[in-house]
Design an enzyme around this catalytic site. Sequence first.
Site, short mmCIF file in Angstrom:
data_model
loop_
_atom_site.label_atom_id
_atom_site.label_comp_id
_atom_site.label_asym_id
_atom_site.label_seq_id
_atom_site.Cartn_x
_atom_site.Cartn_y
_atom_site.Cartn_z
N GLN A 225 19.51 14.38 61.41
CA GLN A 225 20.17 14.85 62.57
C GLN A 225 21.07 16.21 62.56
OE1 GLN A 225 19.91 12.69 65.22
NE2 GLN A 225 18.87 11.21 63.62
N TYR B 106 18.06 4.89 59.50
CA TYR B 106 16.83 4.77 60.27
C TYR B 106 16.92 5.57 61.66
CZ TYR B 106 19.20 0.67 62.47
OH TYR B 106 19.93 -0.23 63.42
N GLU B 107 15.84 5.74 62.40
CA GLU B 107 15.84 6.77 63.42
C GLU B 107 16.04 8.13 63.03
OE1 GLU B 107 14.28 5.93 65.87
OE2 GLU B 107 14.48 3.68 65.26
N GLY B 108 15.77 8.66 61.88
CA GLY B 108 16.12 9.93 61.30
C GLY B 108 17.29 9.73 60.64
N ARG C 159 17.73 7.11 69.32
CA ARG C 159 18.77 7.68 68.58
C ARG C 159 20.18 7.37 69.26
NH1 ARG C 159 16.36 13.29 65.75
NH2 ARG C 159 15.13 11.82 64.62
#
Lengths: 565, 565
Positions: A437, A430-432, A291
Amino acid sequence: MPDYLVPVEDLQAVLFDVLHAPAQLAELPAHADTDEALMRQMLDEMGKFVSGQIAPLNRIGDEVGAQWKDGAVTMAPGFRDAYQAFWQGGWAAVSAAPEDGGQGLPAVLDAALYESLSAANHGWTMAPGLLHGAYECLKHHGSDALKAEYLEKIATGEWLATMCLTEPHAGSDLGLASTKAVPQADGSYLISGTKIFISGGEHDLTDNIVHLVLAREPGAPAGPKGLSLFLVPKFYADGSRSAVACERIEEKMGLHGSPTCVMRFDEARGWIVGAPGKGLNAMFVMMNAARLHVALQGVGLLSAAWQKADAYAHERKQMRAPGAKDTSLLIDHPAMQRTLATQRAWLDAGRVLAYQTAIELDVAKHHPDAERRAQAERWCALTTPVLKSACTHQAFHGGSDCLQVFGGHGYVSEWGIEQHVRDARVAMIYEGTNEIQAIDLLVRKVLADGGTGLAALLDRVRAEAGEGPLGREAVRCADALQALTAQIVQASQGDATLPYWVADDYLRAAAIALMAWAGARIEASPAAARPGARAALDALAHWVLPEFDMRQTIIQRRLTPAQAA
Amino acid sequence: MPDYLVPVEDLQAVLFDVLHAPAQLAELPAHADTDEALMRQMLDEMGKFVSGQIAPLNRIGDEVGAQWKDGAVTMAPGFRDAYQAFWQGGWAAVSAAPEDGGQGLPAVLDAALYESLSAANHGWTMAPGLLHGAYECLKHHGSDALKAEYLEKIATGEWLATMCLTEPHAGSDLGLASTKAVPQADGSYLISGTKIFISGGEHDLTDNIVHLVLAREPGAPAGPKGLSLFLVPKFYADGSRSAVACERIEEKMGLHGSPTCVMRFDEARGWIVGAPGKGLNAMFVMMNAARLHVALQGVGLLSAAWQKADAYAHERKQMRAPGAKDTSLLIDHPAMQRTLATQRAWLDAGRVLAYQTAIELDVAKHHPDAERRAQAERWCALTTPVLKSACTHQAFHGGSDCLQVFGGHGYVSEWGIEQHVRDARVAMIYEGTNEIQAIDLLVRKVLADGGTGLAALLDRVRAEAGEGPLGREAVRCADALQALTAQIVQASQGDATLPYWVADDYLRAAAIALMAWAGARIEASPAAARPGARAALDALAHWVLPEFDMRQTIIQRRLTPAQAA
């Protein structure tokens, strides 16, 4: 238009003039010998390598892209050679431990490297982008046997790694994942299932690829607690190939240089990483590191778009600007100055916040004082979701503002600016996703301890804000955010869904407050005297900070609905 | 995912329930016989045609696109047949005068048509999109001879038209244009020069193409006053081809279905349209009509993106929503409800404002009362730049929010949502960049008469706002905008560049105030009871309107810099 040129002096100004990174790192025994001279030299070399060898491949990565044929993926011309030069030059191993083959340098230098790589060539950078997370995951959770075979190869980047999480019906909701892992008598597992959106699932950059795969043993509970993590390589030690195949690669809006693969595991032999049922825990080690990397992609992509737009605005003739006597340049027009100074403000402040967070990563690991380590952990926990969301949002929406500077020329591919906007869009997902977040920040981090962690962070923001105009704004925002947080804590007790309704605005408010802190740090440093820096700080105060009050208003309308409308 | 389905009932609700369009048009002798039944029938037919014949070609327009070979441009498969069906069905001539071969229907029906076409297939719609402007330009400025040969062909759409304005070094600054027009003994001109960004400069949709070209006679003054407008067809009446060639088409971020041409005029014979040196005047007739069309593109593109995202959110499973007992759908999550309701709010309000402006176009032309005509002209002058900027901004940035609903699936091409975002981006640039719209609004419109025209418009906003919560917000915003305008009028007297610094924020403030008026109109009508409408109105109040106060703050900081920071 020239390729991206790493603004090495800007990065150095942040590290040395604004953040005094060597002094901060000197408190850590592990990095006590990383002095300013060494850091400067590394950044100079990094700038030369990235500008000279990675940036020139950005355009061809978009135009030719990664190509799939019969299960094999050929990367764009030049990508493999550049990657070989990258890992052999030690760039993949900047922050890995020396005992694993790494250089043992502070994470903040790796941050500067990844910001620069992403700016120069987002598509290419996806390949090594996951290395560090895979390294940390294997180092902390892998068995000795797995580490012996894989850890150094991954630490040095000789082999690349993937994160195989998503399945066709399990995106943000990993608990739905159904890939199976059947245990074998020899302690290995046979993995079967289909994973999608696997960046670099197949390619020709390295001789082997190491997949980290989330899967479920027979009889394991449904949901996230039944998931374990497994390692499946493309090739085994004896040279035989595993039963992992790339079925196709996706057509995408951008990021054509990076193959987004559909991977089929067909009784592929692998080994467990970490404890059964603890797959998500092991994976989260990778995801948190990832992240911050995605936030740095955001900083880099905005830097690339800003650099192009700023250059264009200084060379393109345009009708007479207000108050001018003759034909002017684009940059003479107030609307263009505003756009460029505002995006520069996000860029400068975002970089300061991201680099400080990278420093805190090392402080959390290496500081001799437990309290300082805890403070650093809190800083990283709270700022990482803010950075990921705000910097990727700005890379896309602010990148679009940079495109606008070009007028019609921005929309055609010739100048290269539209590629940055297309490439940047994925980083909000992506990555959450950025919505996740926001929930991570407010629900899992801030409210989890009733706001005390946030209060401590805001104490630090106030303490470091200084006496300048932006410092006063930072203090004002910090005070208001703390009061707002207390209101949300209280209101949430009677309404458990409330935080989910205000999370996005809350994250934005926190982002603006932290950008004010970052601006205050620049304002109080010699970096404020660098060309363009003052205009960016003014733009931050004038055009960016008023969003804080808007977010506050929106949240308060939700807290006291009677006020609404 | 299914192709776009024209939401005919939504359009009808705006026209009949919210705006009472038949009653408004009944005041105009030219449209007195356009009753609700006729309008409903036309919209029903329009929906069938656009959903059935134009929407299914959207994807292939992006994937195959327009192809250039040896100067000829082949449109995507199906495009020519669809266009032939379009003009032969009378759809190109909806609002053209019956004596020119048109249907003589109100402009607002043409607006509904172009919104729907743009939503269904932005690329294809670029071709007929310029027809109406070219028709008006020729009708008002063309000689009898030119009209005899070209007017009906253009009115009916049998031939398509282009606007050849931009040159490589003259984008927003048309005064720099250097294309030459050398007068001949027979009254014609030979045109030479290169024009860029010419949408539909060459294609195979029609048997002829009529170019309207901005050029300069030898000895004409430099700058905009030396420019005249000329008509150059692709083929002359005797069947011979003119010396106009398409040199290439641009690679672009999106809109691949529409060829963006570089056109070379090489002593091409043409004829003047309007008086020498008055080329920009004649062109502005086209551009004003075109700006409302671009706003409608914005409404349409947002509608298309919203329709896809809303459908996806109702079918995609996602982790347990807050307060839910089991696995939920995406739509159960607050962040998704917020995104969809907010974009629906912009969509609904933008459509109401755009359609009322289209009605005002006819009122300005046809109303028997001069004062009402003047009021309508003022309405169009002030709302057109606001609509163009705000609706195209929302189509891109709000379209991106709709993409976000899909998560990773939004970034891949499979679902078609990313195409809308790429396509939409150009609308913030062409027909005058959004920054130019802001200057047009504040400097050329509002400040030109010291704010009296705006004050009259705001009187109307207040009078029509009604008594509901959004009505009160509309009145509040109108009052604040009027006070702010007075401050800007005064401050500009001592600082002529000031309006250029605040123009962008001013346009956004005006946009929010007008959206509040539009929301108030919906709120007070039966349309508020339609599915989803109430949530959209709440979203407008909660998440959209607070931007007004932010813009006000930003502008006031500039007016009284001592407050800043």
